[in-house]
Design an enzyme around this catalytic site. Structure first.
Site, PDB file in Angstrom:
ATOM      1  N   CYS A   7      58.437  40.919  32.055  1.00 16.58           N
ATOM      2  CA  CYS A   7      59.906  40.866  32.011  1.00 16.58           C
ATOM      3  C   CYS A   7      60.463  42.286  32.093  1.00 16.58           C
ATOM      4  CB  CYS A   7      60.393  40.193  30.732  1.00 16.58           C
ATOM      5  SG  CYS A   7      60.304  38.389  30.770  1.00 16.58           S
ATOM      6  N   ASP A  30      49.166  46.111  41.150  1.00 16.65           N
ATOM      7  CA  ASP A  30      48.455  45.941  39.882  1.00 16.65           C
ATOM      8  C   ASP A  30      48.001  47.314  39.383  1.00 16.65           C
ATOM      9  OD1 ASP A  30      46.830  43.270  38.526  1.00 16.65           O
ATOM     10  OD2 ASP A  30      46.159  45.285  37.994  1.00 16.65           O
ATOM     11  N   ASN A  83      45.735  32.874  37.338  1.00 17.93           N
ATOM     12  CA  ASN A  83      44.912  32.588  36.161  1.00 17.93           C
ATOM     13  C   ASN A  83      45.804  31.911  35.121  1.00 17.93           C
ATOM     14  OD1 ASN A  83      42.604  33.877  37.248  1.00 17.93           O
ATOM     15  ND2 ASN A  83      43.401  35.875  36.631  1.00 17.93           N
ATOM     16  N   THR A  91      45.622  37.303  31.043  1.00 20.42           N
ATOM     17  CA  THR A  91      45.803  38.300  29.973  1.00 20.42           C
ATOM     18  C   THR A  91      47.267  38.627  29.745  1.00 20.42           C
ATOM     19  OG1 THR A  91      45.517  40.125  31.548  1.00 20.42           O
ATOM     20  CG2 THR A  91      43.539  39.373  30.365  1.00 20.42           C
ATOM     21  N   HIS A  94      53.079  35.983  31.348  1.00 28.14           N
ATOM     22  CA  HIS A  94      54.257  35.822  32.199  1.00 28.14           C
ATOM     23  C   HIS A  94      53.666  35.461  33.558  1.00 28.14           C
ATOM     24  CE1 HIS A  94      58.430  37.323  33.680  1.00 28.14           C
ATOM     25  NE2 HIS A  94      57.758  36.925  34.760  1.00 28.14           N
ATOM     26  N   HIS A  96      52.221  34.932  37.039  1.00 31.53           N
ATOM     27  CA  HIS A  96      52.097  35.874  38.154  1.00 31.53           C
ATOM     28  C   HIS A  96      51.069  35.353  39.148  1.00 31.53           C
ATOM     29  CE1 HIS A  96      49.514  37.077  34.793  1.00 31.53           C
ATOM     30  NE2 HIS A  96      48.606  37.441  35.691  1.00 31.53           N
ATOM     31  N   HIS A  98      48.396  36.753  41.851  1.00 31.14           N
ATOM     32  CA  HIS A  98      47.686  37.919  42.388  1.00 31.14           C
ATOM     33  C   HIS A  98      47.556  37.750  43.900  1.00 31.14           C
ATOM     34  CE1 HIS A  98      45.766  39.275  38.475  1.00 31.14           C
ATOM     35  NE2 HIS A  98      46.012  38.020  38.158  1.00 31.14           N
TER      36      HIS A  98
HETATM   37  P1  5GP Z   1      45.862  38.202  34.491  1.00 33.01           P
HETATM   38  O1  5GP Z   1      44.554  38.706  33.904  1.00 33.01           O
HETATM   39  O2  5GP Z   1      46.822  37.799  33.391  1.00 33.01           O
HETATM   40  O3  5GP Z   1      45.702  37.149  35.545  1.00 33.01           O
HETATM   41  O4  5GP Z   1      46.479  39.423  35.254  1.00 33.01           O
HETATM   42  C1  5GP Z   1      47.206  40.434  34.628  1.00 33.01           C
HETATM   43  C2  5GP Z   1      47.182  41.618  35.535  1.00 33.01           C
HETATM   44  O5  5GP Z   1      48.223  42.481  35.147  1.00 33.01           O
HETATM   45  C3  5GP Z   1      45.885  42.425  35.459  1.00 33.01           C
HETATM   46  O6  5GP Z   1      45.289  42.474  36.749  1.00 33.01           O
HETATM   47  C4  5GP Z   1      46.335  43.790  34.960  1.00 33.01           C
HETATM   48  O7  5GP Z   1      45.630  44.835  35.578  1.00 33.01           O
HETATM   49  C5  5GP Z   1      47.808  43.805  35.309  1.00 33.01           C
HETATM   50  N1  5GP Z   1      48.647  44.581  34.422  1.00 33.01           N
HETATM   51  C6  5GP Z   1      48.647  44.536  33.062  1.00 33.01           C
HETATM   52  N2  5GP Z   1      49.593  45.356  32.567  1.00 33.01           N
HETATM   53  C7  5GP Z   1      50.203  45.928  33.630  1.00 33.01           C
HETATM   54  C8  5GP Z   1      51.272  46.873  33.768  1.00 33.01           C
HETATM   55  O8  5GP Z   1      51.856  47.362  32.800  1.00 33.01           O
HETATM   56  N3  5GP Z   1      51.617  47.236  35.026  1.00 33.01           N
HETATM   57  C9  5GP Z   1      50.997  46.711  36.125  1.00 33.01           C
HETATM   58  N4  5GP Z   1      51.419  47.135  37.318  1.00 33.01           N
HETATM   59  N5  5GP Z   1      49.998  45.814  36.045  1.00 33.01           N
HETATM   60  C10 5GP Z   1      49.604  45.431  34.818  1.00 33.01           C
HETATM   61 ZN    ZN Z   2      58.146  37.659  30.731  1.00 37.78          ZN
END
Ligand code: 5GP
Ligand code: ZN
Length: 110
Positions: A7, A30, A83, A91, A94, A96, A98
Site C-alpha cells: 500500500c 522486485d 503465491n 510473504t 497485499h 501481487h 509476479h
Molecule cells: P511473495 O513472496 O509474497 O509472493 O512476494 C513478495 C515479493 O515482494 C518478494 O519477491 C520480495 O522480494 C518483494 N518485496 C518485499 N518487500 C519489497 C519492497 O519493499 N520493495 C520491493 N520492490 N519488493 C519487495
Molecule cells: Zn496493502
C-alpha cells in the site's frame, strides 16, 4: 491499509522502481529479483491475497496491467505467479502478480 508495504509503494510513501501505473494498478521491480526481469503488479486497493479479491474490475485491471507491462518492455515470453498463503510462498499480504522473464524457467517450480 496501515503498515502494508505494498500500500505504501502504491501511495508513493516509500520508493520503488515503478515501471507502469494506471488508475487501478502499479507495477515495480522486485527488490530481490529472481530473474533478469522480475516485476510485481499490484492493485492500488488492498486485498490480502487472491482469496480476498472480490472485485471484478480489479481482476480485469490486474491482467490488463500485466499485458501492458509486458508490451511496454517488449516481452512475449514470461511467467506470471501469484503465491497465496504462507505455504505457497506468500510473504507480503497485499495481492501481487509476479512477472518473471529473461532466463529459462523450470517446471515444476520448487
Ligand atoms: P511473495 O513472496 O509474497 O509472493 O512476494 C513478495 C515479493 O515482494 C518478494 O519477491 C520480495 O522480494 C518483494 N518485496 C518485499 N518487500 C519489497 C519492497 O519493499 N520493495 C520491493 N520492490 N519488493 C519487495
Ligand atoms: Zn496493502
Amino acid at each position: 491499509m496501515e503498515n502494508c508495504i505494498f500500500c505504501k509503494i502504491a501511495n508513493k510513501e516509500i520508493p520503488s522502481t515503478l515501471v507502469y501505473e494506471d488508475d487501478a494498478t502499479v507495477a515495480f521491480n522486485d527488490l530481490n529479483p529472481q530473474a533478469p526481469v522480475h516485476i510485481l503488479v499490484i492493485p492500488k486497493k488492498h486485498f490480502a491475497s487472491l482469496n480476498e479479491l472480490n472485485d471484478k474490475n480489479t481482476m480485469s485491471a490486474l491482467f490488463t496491467a500485466v499485458q501492458n507491462v509486458t508490451k511496454k518492455l517488449g516481452i512475449t515470453e514470461y511467467r506470471t505467479v501469484i503465491n497465496t498463503g504462507e505455504s505457497a510462498g506468500q510473504t507480503v499480504f497485499h495481492l501481487h502478480i509476479h512477472i518473471l522473464a529473461g532466463r529459462p524457467l523450470l517446471w515444476p517450480p520448487g
